[in-house]
Each structure stands twice: as structure tokens, then as C-alpha cells.
Design an enzyme around this catalytic site. Sequence first.
Site, PDB file in Angstrom:
ATOM      1  N   HIS A  68       0.833  -1.200   0.000  1.00  0.00           N
ATOM      2  CA  HIS A  68       0.000   0.000   0.000  1.00  0.00           C
ATOM      3  C   HIS A  68       0.866   1.248   0.000  1.00  0.00           C
ATOM      4  O   HIS A  68       1.912   1.275   0.641  1.00  0.00           O
ATOM      5  CB  HIS A  68      -0.943   0.005   1.216  1.00  0.00           C
ATOM      6  CG  HIS A  68      -2.111  -0.893   1.033  1.00  0.00           C
ATOM      7  ND1 HIS A  68      -3.350  -0.438   0.654  1.00  0.00           N
ATOM      8  CD2 HIS A  68      -2.227  -2.228   1.133  1.00  0.00           C
ATOM      9  CE1 HIS A  68      -4.173  -1.457   0.548  1.00  0.00           C
ATOM     10  NE2 HIS A  68      -3.513  -2.571   0.831  1.00  0.00           N
TER      11      HIS A  68
ATOM     12  N   GLU B  12      -9.272   6.846  -4.516  1.00  0.00           N
ATOM     13  CA  GLU B  12      -9.606   6.819  -3.092  1.00  0.00           C
ATOM     14  C   GLU B  12      -8.988   8.018  -2.373  1.00  0.00           C
ATOM     15  O   GLU B  12      -9.664   8.697  -1.587  1.00  0.00           O
ATOM     16  CB  GLU B  12      -9.126   5.496  -2.473  1.00  0.00           C
ATOM     17  CG  GLU B  12      -9.930   4.301  -2.962  1.00  0.00           C
ATOM     18  CD  GLU B  12      -9.222   2.962  -2.837  1.00  0.00           C
ATOM     19  OE1 GLU B  12      -9.837   1.952  -3.246  1.00  0.00           O
ATOM     20  OE2 GLU B  12      -8.076   2.911  -2.351  1.00  0.00           O
TER      21      GLU B  12
ATOM     22  N   ILE C  83      -2.515   2.549   6.888  1.00  0.00           N
ATOM     23  CA  ILE C  83      -3.569   2.136   5.957  1.00  0.00           C
ATOM     24  C   ILE C  83      -4.910   2.413   6.604  1.00  0.00           C
ATOM     25  O   ILE C  83      -5.163   2.018   7.745  1.00  0.00           O
ATOM     26  CB  ILE C  83      -3.448   0.638   5.619  1.00  0.00           C
ATOM     27  CG1 ILE C  83      -2.091   0.350   4.972  1.00  0.00           C
ATOM     28  CG2 ILE C  83      -4.594   0.195   4.702  1.00  0.00           C
ATOM     29  CD1 ILE C  83      -1.753  -1.132   4.886  1.00  0.00           C
TER      30      ILE C  83
ATOM     31  N   VAL D 119     -10.335   5.149   3.156  1.00  0.00           N
ATOM     32  CA  VAL D 119     -10.613   6.585   3.178  1.00  0.00           C
ATOM     33  C   VAL D 119     -12.007   6.954   2.675  1.00  0.00           C
ATOM     34  O   VAL D 119     -12.436   8.095   2.875  1.00  0.00           O
ATOM     35  CB  VAL D 119      -9.544   7.385   2.393  1.00  0.00           C
ATOM     36  CG1 VAL D 119      -8.168   7.194   3.004  1.00  0.00           C
ATOM     37  CG2 VAL D 119      -9.537   7.027   0.918  1.00  0.00           C
TER      38      VAL D 119
END
Length: 165
Positions: free
Chosen positions: A63, A83, A116, A119
Amino acid sequence: MVSRDEFVSRFGGVFEHSPFIAERAYDAGAIFEPLTSGGVHAGLTTSFRAANADERLGVLRAHPDLAGRLAIAGELTEDSRKEQAGAGLDRLSPTEHARFTELNATYVTKFGFPFIIAVKGLGKDDILAAFETRVGNDREAEFATATAQVEKIALLRLQSLLPES
């Protein structure tokens, strides 16, 4: 039934840069038609949870940092770009960007993987508040939180690709 290659091509990126999750779910017979977001998510999540700790850590490390160098360089996956933009992370002030950069560095140093968070539905202030709280967690708690967030991100991505369960 969708072929393995088709399935991995379509869903291999749901868990960021980790097609082995889709491959293993398909190979284990955990994917059923009709393909639905809930059904595919259940199969992928089972595969993710069955992965060893190093493999799950690799998924976390795949990520990108929030509002980090990949975002600035335009090198995010399309899903991550959308995102982060949806949460306003592509429109940070210089002061906000500096705070995210500082928190990213502290977090990665402490935990060994990027912060992480799913969102969708959050704004930059919500994300920053979660970031500031979670950086105080111990590694075990944060690993569990981060993996749960990865699973949530996967579900949100699947819901944009497939009908509900």
C-alpha cells in the site's frame, strides 16, 4: 464459471499489488458464481487471513503512503488515486502535506509498513485524527488494525466492481 486467468486479471489488484490472494482463493474453490461483492470478498478475505504473517506484511507494505511520494509523482494505482482524491488528499495545503509526511515517516519507522485506512467517506481531518491516534498503538494492535482496513478497502473496491452480495 469464470476462468482462473479472468478472475485473477479482474480481482488480482483488489488487495493492493497482491494477485496471489486472488489466485489462492480461486485455487481453493472459495469463489462461487454468481460473482457478488460479498461472495468474492469472503473468498479473498479467507485467502488473505490464511496467508502467513510475512505474506500479510507484504500486502500491507504494497500500500502507498497517504499523500506520499507516489501520489505526488502520479504513480498510484488507479484505485488508490481515486480513493485518496475522494478524501481530499490530493488537495492538501503545504502545512497539511508536511504533517502527513512527518506522520508517514514516524509510522513506517515504528511499524514497518505504511498507515492504511479505508478513506471512503472520510475527509482529510478524519484521516489525520486517525493517523495521530493510531501511531500511538503497539505493533500487534496496529498490524491487526491495518489488516482489517485492508479487508475493508478490498470490500469497497469489490462493491464498485460487482453487485452486492
